[in-house]
Design a protein around this motif. Structure first.
Motif, short mmCIF file in Angstrom:
data_model
loop_
_atom_site.label_atom_id
_atom_site.label_comp_id
_atom_site.label_asym_id
_atom_site.label_seq_id
_atom_site.Cartn_x
_atom_site.Cartn_y
_atom_site.Cartn_z
N ASP A 218 0.82 -1.20 0.00
CA ASP A 218 0.00 0.00 0.00
C ASP A 218 0.85 1.26 0.00
O ASP A 218 0.52 2.25 -0.66
CB ASP A 218 -0.96 0.00 1.20
CG ASP A 218 -2.02 -1.07 1.09
OD1 ASP A 218 -2.36 -1.45 -0.06
OD2 ASP A 218 -2.52 -1.54 2.13
N LYS A 222 0.87 4.24 -2.91
CA LYS A 222 0.68 5.64 -2.55
C LYS A 222 1.83 6.50 -3.06
O LYS A 222 1.62 7.59 -3.62
CB LYS A 222 0.56 5.77 -1.03
CG LYS A 222 0.29 7.18 -0.55
CD LYS A 222 0.13 7.22 0.97
CE LYS A 222 -0.12 8.64 1.47
NZ LYS A 222 -0.26 8.67 2.96
N ARG A 238 -3.64 -4.69 -5.91
CA ARG A 238 -3.48 -3.24 -5.73
C ARG A 238 -3.59 -2.51 -7.06
O ARG A 238 -4.05 -1.37 -7.12
CB ARG A 238 -2.12 -2.94 -5.09
CG ARG A 238 -2.13 -2.83 -3.58
CD ARG A 238 -2.39 -4.11 -2.89
NE ARG A 238 -2.18 -4.00 -1.44
CZ ARG A 238 -2.08 -5.06 -0.64
NH1 ARG A 238 -2.18 -6.28 -1.12
NH2 ARG A 238 -1.91 -4.89 0.66
N ASP A 242 -6.37 0.31 -6.90
CA ASP A 242 -5.89 1.69 -6.96
C ASP A 242 -5.78 2.22 -8.38
O ASP A 242 -5.28 3.32 -8.59
CB ASP A 242 -4.53 1.80 -6.26
CG ASP A 242 -4.62 1.48 -4.78
OD1 ASP A 242 -5.68 1.74 -4.19
OD2 ASP A 242 -3.64 0.94 -4.22
#
Length: 366
Positions: A218, A222, A238, A242
């Motif tokens: 994560d 980011k 992910r 995302d």
């Protein structure tokens, strides 16, 4: 199998139940009082961030079905092994399987849980999602810091018609000791002798040059979204969640492929994981037109010598339930379930748990 139980299960669950209980004593499978499964304290797990979103989904479904809370902290594979070795958690997650001598030394049982893929991801303004193509050796050059800008001729040659920005290449890597990093560097070492020599396969390698470090999958996602010109590597789920820009890779069959469940299943089918039920078999760079090159199995570790059978039952009940509902729980998560040849060996793995009080753990939590 009792008629009432059989009637409540799907056909696939009944087949799984017959496979898994074929070697179990009848008293263990069906004679245990339900009270043994009733727990008030949450089961705590920690470790690999690669499968953490799936484990969270499984935990929520299990609590809803059984009333048993389960928590999982994505602290990295290295920490997962450390915590379960110290018996600080009920189970540890790791994407880096331990060898049999290490399992014996640490008194642990290792259980394969699911299969997923590691995906190189980029933040390149003007490059549409899923349009950047890289070979394994060029990806290795990028990760070694040997490509200065994204419009480098070597990248442009693989991507005709793609408007590559003249941005510097910035690398984001894991700060923690990571099974994802170990899997990624194993692949890069396999396809690039230079990478194998200068970096090597490692859960926490020394990257050449200047890199940005981030915690967990994560944290990587980011950091990537915050900085144009960056490249990182994360689990496929992910990428989905995302909406990251995943790189297409050329696989062992010479085909350009994007990561996805079909590619993971193809890697499984073309490996000894499927052919022999060998959970330590490599899924990296397998044959098959659809196979995703950076595919790997993720594992859970539990105590092989718990103090009591009753104390061992809750975590084993949770894991057993996950296997019983594995196909349904895994569908749509970005991971692939284990092949039947491997699922059928679960009973033998659980039989390796030997409580000090000599009592068999009652774990039939279907």
């Amino acid at each position: 199998m009792p008629a009432s139980l059989a009637a409540s299960l799907s056909a696939s669950q009944r087949r799984a139940l017959l496979r898994l209980t074929a070697t179990l004593p009848i008293t263990l499978a069906f004679g245990a009082p339900r009270a043994l499964f009733a727990q008030t304290a949450a089961l705590a797990g920690a470790g690999a961030s690669f499968p953490s979103l799936v484990y969270g989904r499984w935990a929520a479904a299990y609590e809803k079905a059984k009333g048993q809370a389960v928590s999982y902290k994505p602290t990295g594979s290295g920490d997962g092994v450390k915590q379960i070795t110290a018996r600080g958690v009920a189970f540890g997650g790791s994407d880096s399987p331990l060898a049999s001598d290490e399992l014996t030394k640490r008194k642990l049982v290792q259980i394969p849980m699911l299969v997923g893929g590691i995906v190189p991801v980029v933040n390149l303004p003007g490059v549409p999602e899923g349009h950047l193509q890289l070979t394994g050796d060029l990806l290795a050059e990028l990760m070694m810091g040997r490509v200065a800008k994204w419009n480098d001729g070597r990248i442009a040659a693989l991507n005709p018609g793609v408007a590559l920005p003249a941005l510097p290449v910035k690398r984001i890597v894991r700060a923690d000791k990571s099974g994802t990093t170990e899997g990624y560097t194993k692949y890069l070492s396999a396809v690039s002798p230079a990478f194998a020599k200068d970096v090597g396969a490692n859960a926490q390698p020394k990257w050449p040059g200047e890199v940005e470090a981030a915690e967990g999958n994560d944290g990587m996602a980011k950091a990537l979204k915050a900085a144009p010109g960056t490249i990182a590597y994360v689990s496929y789920d992910r990428v989905q969640r995302d909406k990251l820009n995943g790189v297409r890779l050329r696989n062992a069959a010479g085909q350009w492929v994007a990561a996805g469940e079909a590619g993971f299943k193809s890697a499984i089918a073309n490996s000894d994981l499927s052919r022999k039920g060998d959970d330590l078999a490599s899924l990296m760079d397998r044959d098959g037109a659809e196979s995703w090159p950076i595919t790997m199995t993720s594992f859970i570790l539990i105590d092989a010598t718990p103090a009591t059978g009753v104390g061992a039952a809750p975590v084993m009940s949770f894991l057993y339930w996950c296997f019983m509902h594995g196909d349904d729980l895994t569908r749509g998560t970005g991971f692939a379930p284990l092949p039947v040849a491997l699922q059928s060996k679960l009973a033998a793995r659980f039989a390796a748990v030997k409580p000090a009080d000599g009592k068999l753990p009652a774990y039939l939590g279907i």
